[in-house]
Design a protein around this motif. Structure first.
Motif, short mmCIF file in Angstrom:
data_model
loop_
_atom_site.label_atom_id
_atom_site.label_comp_id
_atom_site.label_asym_id
_atom_site.label_seq_id
_atom_site.Cartn_x
_atom_site.Cartn_y
_atom_site.Cartn_z
N SER A 99 -1.70 4.26 -14.87
CA SER A 99 -1.91 5.58 -14.27
C SER A 99 -2.99 5.46 -13.20
O SER A 99 -3.71 4.46 -13.16
N ASN A 100 -3.09 6.46 -12.34
CA ASN A 100 -4.09 6.49 -11.26
C ASN A 100 -4.03 5.21 -10.40
O ASN A 100 -5.06 4.69 -9.97
N PHE A 101 -2.82 4.73 -10.15
CA PHE A 101 -2.67 3.48 -9.40
C PHE A 101 -3.04 3.68 -7.93
O PHE A 101 -2.65 4.66 -7.31
N LYS A 102 -3.79 2.72 -7.37
CA LYS A 102 -4.19 2.79 -5.97
C LYS A 102 -4.33 1.37 -5.43
O LYS A 102 -4.99 0.54 -6.03
N ARG A 103 -3.68 1.14 -4.26
CA ARG A 103 -3.80 -0.16 -3.61
C ARG A 103 -4.77 -0.01 -2.44
O ARG A 103 -4.55 0.80 -1.54
N MET A 111 -5.84 -3.99 -6.19
CA MET A 111 -5.22 -2.90 -6.94
C MET A 111 -6.22 -2.32 -7.94
O MET A 111 -6.83 -3.07 -8.71
N TYR A 112 -6.37 -0.99 -7.93
CA TYR A 112 -7.23 -0.29 -8.89
C TYR A 112 -6.36 0.68 -9.66
O TYR A 112 -5.59 1.45 -9.07
N PHE A 113 -6.49 0.69 -10.97
CA PHE A 113 -5.65 1.58 -11.80
C PHE A 113 -6.31 1.74 -13.16
O PHE A 113 -7.33 1.11 -13.49
N THR A 114 -5.68 2.61 -13.96
CA THR A 114 -6.14 2.87 -15.33
C THR A 114 -5.06 2.45 -16.29
O THR A 114 -3.86 2.72 -16.05
N LEU A 115 -5.45 1.77 -17.37
CA LEU A 115 -4.52 1.39 -18.43
C LEU A 115 -4.79 2.31 -19.62
O LEU A 115 -5.93 2.52 -20.02
N ALA A 127 -6.57 -9.08 -4.81
CA ALA A 127 -5.44 -9.50 -3.98
C ALA A 127 -5.05 -10.94 -4.24
O ALA A 127 -3.87 -11.31 -4.16
N GLY A 128 -6.04 -11.79 -4.53
CA GLY A 128 -5.72 -13.19 -4.81
C GLY A 128 -4.85 -13.36 -6.03
O GLY A 128 -4.16 -14.38 -6.16
N LYS A 129 -4.86 -12.39 -6.94
CA LYS A 129 -4.03 -12.45 -8.16
C LYS A 129 -2.71 -11.72 -7.97
O LYS A 129 -1.65 -12.20 -8.39
N ASN A 130 -2.75 -10.51 -7.36
CA ASN A 130 -1.54 -9.69 -7.32
C ASN A 130 -0.52 -10.14 -6.27
O ASN A 130 0.60 -9.64 -6.24
N GLU A 146 6.50 -4.30 -7.89
CA GLU A 146 5.48 -3.38 -7.38
C GLU A 146 5.05 -2.44 -8.50
O GLU A 146 5.82 -1.58 -8.95
N PRO A 147 3.81 -2.56 -9.02
CA PRO A 147 3.34 -1.65 -10.07
C PRO A 147 3.32 -0.21 -9.56
O PRO A 147 3.10 0.05 -8.38
N GLU A 148 3.52 0.73 -10.47
CA GLU A 148 3.49 2.14 -10.10
C GLU A 148 3.10 2.96 -11.32
O GLU A 148 3.16 2.49 -12.46
#
Length: 464
Positions: free
Chosen positions: A38-42, A48-52, A65-68, A74-76
């Motif tokens: 949730s609250n996904f933001k690139r 990538m910043y988000f909430t699990l 970015a080096g990981k994703n 594409e996460p959403e």
């Protein structure tokens, strides 16, 4: 106790200590987590910043970015994922969060996510549009088949092609149809087909299998290569219920390899039968046409014109004479009409000729000149009579004429006309203007008595 300054520390020191404590805890440095995004933001830099979260709790997470960049999907928001990472503290906020090293979809599978995302991407770029698809030729001479040389697909395709259209030439381009090297093998075969040229249709595909086994036909590099081909392409991947990206890109999608062969060529025996039927219809149509024309010829042969041509000729001669007379009469009528019209035009031309117009204008000018002279004579006569009338009136009013009748005009020394006794006094000198000169007199007496000439006085004597 509270005044013991040696035991005090800053917020930063406390946060750093907490961070160090968490980072040395082995159980928090290799975390496996199942959660919902949730609250996904690139970020613009690629992070990538988000909430699990789950039903009861949530934790902030970041994937740099080096990981994703190695993610195949594409996460959403709302997506359930499997996470591998470590827990640490973001010191500026004093907030613990999960630093994600790897992530994959949970539930529907990563390959299906990749399939749907690539499908949406290529559809937006217009690769699925019907207007860009090429039609299949009706009579292909040579067909290129790109598939595995050992699978059931090639046997089905060759068997069907030879059964339906045995005169077609088939060229097999063997490729790998599954595994990591399969996409490059397929693209290489497509390049060879395009360089060789001469092919009318390309069939590319394989038999059925799982999504992993069919995955080579879902690769973007294969999709773009099929889209760039100038040769009509049939995609025949899997069974009837299987759909791959290649099916949407190709000009025609076949449910199975056998169906692809059926779409590529017609049935020669059916064509022979249809040709025979067409020949029969053509032969019947020609015979019927010949019969109709023969009947028409017989009818004409039995007609009056063919039986008695001389009489027909005589009739036509008379008709020709009649038409000739009508034509000559019409020509005479036309000629007379044109002559009359020409005469009218000639008359109009004469009337409008400059010399005629000039003569007419001269006459008009002369008439106007005469009329002007007459008007001026009348005007002069009228003004002369008026002048004479005024002159007569003026003569009547002329004081000189009055003087001629015995009257005089009296003037003072200042040459003012004397009209009243108030203008003179005793001893004033006066000048009396008579017909033949001037009399100078002197006032002896002024009286209000009016002097009238005595009719008994023949000499009209009097005095002032």
């Amino acid at each position: 106790m509270i005044n013991d300054r040696e035991r005090w520390c800053t917020v930063s020191q406390l946060t750093t200590q907490i961070k160090q404590t968490i980072e040395v805890a082995s159980g928090l440095q290799n975390v496996w987590l199942r959660a919902e995004i949730s609250n996904f933001k690139r970020h613009s830099r690629g992070h990538m910043y988000f909430t699990l979260k789950d039903e009861k709790s949530r934790i902030s997470a970041v994937m740099f970015a080096g990981k994703n960049q190695f993610l195949r999907f594409e996460p959403e928001n709302g997506m359930k994922v499997l996470i591998k990472g470590r827990v640490s503290v973001y010191e500026p906020f004093g907030q613990y969060q999960l630093y994600v090293n790897d992530m994959e979809p949970d539930g529907i599978g990563q390959l299906y996510i990749q399939y749907e995302q690539l499908k949406q991407k290529l559809e937006k770029e217009g690769l699925f549009a019907e207007e860009r698809k090429k039609p299949l030729p009706f009579f292909p001479k040579e067909i290129a088949v790109i598939t595995s040389p050992t699978g059931a697909a090639i046997r089905d395709i060759i068997t069907t092609l030879k059964r339906r259209f045995p005169i077609v030439k088939i060229t097999l381009f063997p490729v790998l149809v599954q595994g990591k090297d399969a996409p490059f093998s397929i693209v290489s075969a497509l390049n060879r087909v395009e360089k060789m040229s001469g092919f009318d249709v390309v069939i590319v595909g394989r038999g059925g299998g799982s999504i992993e086994e069919l995955w080579a036909f879902n690769e973007e590099v294969v999709a773009w290569k099929i889209a760039s081909l100038s040769i009509p392409t049939i995609s025949a991947v899997g069974h009837e219920t299987d759909f791959t990206i290649s099916d949407f890109i190709a000009d025609v999608r076949a449910a199975t390899p056998t169906a692809a062969a059926e779409l590529a060529v017609p049935v020669l025996s059916e064509l022979d039968k249809e040709v025979s039927q067409l020949f029969s219809r053509l032969d019947r149509a020609v015979r019927e046409k010949l019969s109709r024309e023969q009947e028409k010829l017989n009818r004409l042969g039995r007609s009056y014109a063919f039986r008695y041509p001389s009489r027909l000729l005589e009739q036509k001669e008379q008709e020709l004479d009649r038409l000739l007379e009508r034509m000559q009469k019409a020509l005479r009528y036309k000629r007379e009409g044109y002559k009359e019209r020409l005469a009218q035009l000639h008359e109009r031309l004469i009337r409008q000729h400059p010399s005629h117009v000039l003569s007419t204008e001269k006459k008009n000018t002369a008439q106007l000149h005469d009329a002007t002279n007459a008007a001026m004579t009348r005007y002069l006569r009228e003004k002369t009579n008026h002048y004479r009338h005024l002159l007569q009136k003026l003569e009547l009013l002329n004081p000189l004429n009055i003087i001629q009748r015995g009257y005089a005009a009296v003037y003072t020394e200042e040459k003012e006309l004397v009209k009243s006794i108030k203008q003179v006094e005793d001893n004033d000198k006066l000048a009396l203007q008579v017909e033949d000169g001037t009399i100078h007199a002197k006032v002896t007496t002024v009286s209000e008595v009016t002097f009238f000439a005595d009719p008994q006085n023949k000499n009209n004597e009097g005095r002032l």
